[in-house]
Write a protein that holds these residues in place. Sequence first.
Motif, PDB file in Angstrom:
ATOM      1  N   ARG A  10     127.910 -11.622 -18.508  1.00 55.57           N
ATOM      2  CA  ARG A  10     127.650 -10.262 -19.010  1.00 55.57           C
ATOM      3  C   ARG A  10     127.437  -9.305 -17.848  1.00 55.57           C
ATOM      4  NH1 ARG A  10     124.591 -12.866 -22.745  1.00 55.57           N
ATOM      5  NH2 ARG A  10     122.657 -12.388 -21.679  1.00 55.57           N
ATOM      6  N   ASP A  64     125.931 -17.272 -19.477  1.00 59.42           N
ATOM      7  CA  ASP A  64     126.186 -16.113 -20.341  1.00 59.42           C
ATOM      8  C   ASP A  64     125.649 -14.833 -19.706  1.00 59.42           C
ATOM      9  OD1 ASP A  64     127.484 -17.610 -22.258  1.00 59.42           O
ATOM     10  OD2 ASP A  64     125.724 -17.781 -23.565  1.00 59.42           O
ATOM     11  N   ARG A  81     130.577  -8.449 -16.300  1.00 58.23           N
ATOM     12  CA  ARG A  81     131.493  -7.913 -17.314  1.00 58.23           C
ATOM     13  C   ARG A  81     132.746  -8.774 -17.475  1.00 58.23           C
ATOM     14  NH1 ARG A  81     130.593  -1.769 -15.452  1.00 58.23           N
ATOM     15  NH2 ARG A  81     128.562  -1.552 -16.419  1.00 58.23           N
TER      16      ARG A  81
END
Length: 170
Positions: free
Chosen positions: A165, A161, A168
Amino acid sequence: MRLFSGKVPVIAQEIVRTLTEGGDIETEAPNEVQADIESVLKEYLRQERRVTDEAKSRMEIRGMTYSELGKMKSQVAKDLKLSTGEDTLPYILEQVLEMLFHSNNVEEVFAEDNVLRKKITAILRRHMDVEQELDREVRSKIKNLEEGTAAFETEYARVMDQIKRNKRLT
């Protein structure tokens, strides 16, 4: 192969740029063609989420375990006539091609279908085939944990995760 929502604008922009610079399509509104391609890709993602939600709902009703989610998603995708897994790329490719041939924003398509397919497939493959790269990166960061343990699974999900992030992708 998986389509990540964070890659949608990048993919659409690259497809339009490649096809217009190569003289494969003619458009006076490249931004509109890009928006059209983005809408095709976003619709696929929306349908994919719908499959996942429906699969979870069916599993809950039937009292099934989370380990059976993949099978249930395949069944729901089949019921809804949505291509998933290995069929994702050809399905998305067909949707993008249909859009190009029917869009009011594309004045003319000069290239043959097979030429368009090769160019668009190369772009889609390059942007959708990041899962293996992500997996390698995650595993390199948690190599001190034993695979198959609860700690490994938890840390794998957390690091994945975080990397998504940072890149992006979500």
